[in-house]
Write a protein that holds these residues in place. Structure first.
Motif, PDB file in Angstrom:
ATOM      1  N   GLY A 257      32.131  38.722  39.766  1.00 26.87           N
ATOM      2  CA  GLY A 257      31.456  39.562  38.925  1.00 26.87           C
ATOM      3  C   GLY A 257      31.765  38.950  37.542  1.00 26.87           C
ATOM      4  O   GLY A 257      32.251  38.031  37.272  1.00 26.87           O
ATOM      5  N   ALA A 258      32.222  40.001  36.555  1.00 26.15           N
ATOM      6  CA  ALA A 258      32.313  39.645  35.172  1.00 26.15           C
ATOM      7  C   ALA A 258      33.899  39.172  34.885  1.00 26.15           C
ATOM      8  O   ALA A 258      34.041  38.520  33.987  1.00 26.15           O
ATOM      9  CB  ALA A 258      32.261  40.871  34.289  1.00 26.15           C
ATOM     10  N   GLU A 259      34.589  39.270  36.075  1.00 26.97           N
ATOM     11  CA  GLU A 259      36.249  38.894  35.952  1.00 26.97           C
ATOM     12  C   GLU A 259      36.131  37.295  35.763  1.00 26.97           C
ATOM     13  O   GLU A 259      37.181  36.981  35.409  1.00 26.97           O
ATOM     14  CB  GLU A 259      36.884  39.403  37.315  1.00 26.97           C
ATOM     15  N   ILE A 260      35.007  36.743  36.113  1.00 27.61           N
ATOM     16  CA  ILE A 260      35.126  35.194  35.987  1.00 27.61           C
ATOM     17  C   ILE A 260      35.197  34.769  34.441  1.00 27.61           C
ATOM     18  O   ILE A 260      35.877  33.861  34.065  1.00 27.61           O
ATOM     19  CB  ILE A 260      33.828  34.463  36.433  1.00 27.61           C
ATOM     20  N   LEU A 261      35.092  35.758  33.521  1.00 20.79           N
ATOM     21  CA  LEU A 261      34.948  35.665  32.096  1.00 20.79           C
ATOM     22  C   LEU A 261      36.459  35.991  31.658  1.00 20.79           C
ATOM     23  O   LEU A 261      36.452  35.814  30.184  1.00 20.79           O
ATOM     24  CB  LEU A 261      33.976  36.218  31.337  1.00 20.79           C
ATOM     25  N   GLY A 262      37.226  36.547  32.407  1.00 16.04           N
ATOM     26  CA  GLY A 262      38.613  36.808  31.920  1.00 16.04           C
ATOM     27  C   GLY A 262      38.002  38.414  31.140  1.00 16.04           C
ATOM     28  O   GLY A 262      37.663  39.049  31.737  1.00 16.04           O
ATOM     29  N   ARG A 263      38.920  38.403  30.097  1.00  9.82           N
ATOM     30  CA  ARG A 263      38.921  39.767  28.979  1.00  9.82           C
ATOM     31  C   ARG A 263      38.574  39.528  27.955  1.00  9.82           C
ATOM     32  O   ARG A 263      39.218  39.621  26.907  1.00  9.82           O
ATOM     33  CB  ARG A 263      40.227  40.638  29.510  1.00  9.82           C
TER      34      ARG A 263
END
Length: 224
Positions: free
Chosen positions: A43-49
């Motif tokens: 999910g969005a974790e690929i983008l880091g924070r």
């Protein structure tokens, strides 16, 4: 006789409306999906924070809205005026979310804002010459910023710009044709390296059913 490529915006302006403009409910926004299969893959974790993110080719805007609801300041750029209008209707009033009607490379070249993450989910990266797009992305990423994109896995032996056709409107005599770029994961990694990206991960995520089309997943970072 080969079809001449259509202006991409014309293609996407016509892609959704013929399916029932004004009747589609707001898309579900419960999860950030990189693939065409619901709740499959990362999910969005690929983008880091990221604090500030840019989406290239958001279409309905579901992923952009998902990030915005997590507190990310998101700008989503699409060259289809109809897609932008629909996304604004779906997600109006969402704090920290803006939809912009502009071509991706033109938008990247026109400003100076640095983004912690720039991403594309089956979007503009698939339909834009990478030799033009990638340098523009690199200039707008913050140091160590993430560049990530997904699209359909490539067809073996068909690499580079490929024609994509569709007779989207009933009764239309001619198909609409656009170009989309497809390479193997190693080829994408080589292009990214040439443009200065680091920490590159490019691979094919298999579909839930191995007989179905998988998803090309690519993630890279800007230098520190």
């Amino acid at each position: 006789m080969p079809h001449e490529p259509t202006t991409p915006a014309e293609y996407w302006d016509k892609y959704k409306p013929h399916k029932g403009e004004g009747t589609q409910p707001t898309p579900q926004m419960d999860r950030f999906n990189w693939t065409q299969y619901s709740d499959h893959g990362p999910g969005a974790e690929i983008l880091g924070r990221p604090r500030r993110a840019l989406e290239l080719g958001p279409a309905e805007g579901k992923e952009a809205a998902c990030l915005a609801h997590q507190g990310v300041d998101v700008t989503a750029v699409d060259f289809s005026s109809i897609q932008v209008a629909r996304a604004r209707t779906f997600w109006q009033g969402t704090p920290g979310l803006a939809f912009v009607h502009e071509e991706a490379c033109a938008f990247l070249a026109s400003g100076t804002t640095a983004y912690d993450a720039i991403y594309s989910v089956w979007g503009a990266v698939w339909f834009t010459e990478p030799e033009e797009l990638f340098p523009a992305v690199a200039k707008r990423l913050a140091p160590s910023g993430v560049f990530a994109f997904s699209q359909a896995e490539p067809v073996a032996g068909l690499y580079g710009p490929q024609q994509m056709r569709g007779r989207w409107l009933e009764g239309r005599e001619h198909e609409l044709t656009v170009l989309r770029w497809q390479f193997t994961p190693d080829m994408w990694a080589d292009v990214l390296k040439r443009h200065g990206f680091t920490d590159i991960d490019a691979h094919i995520l298999k579909a839930p059913n191995p007989r179905d089309t998988g998803t090309l997943m690519v993630r890279a970072q800007a230098p520190e």
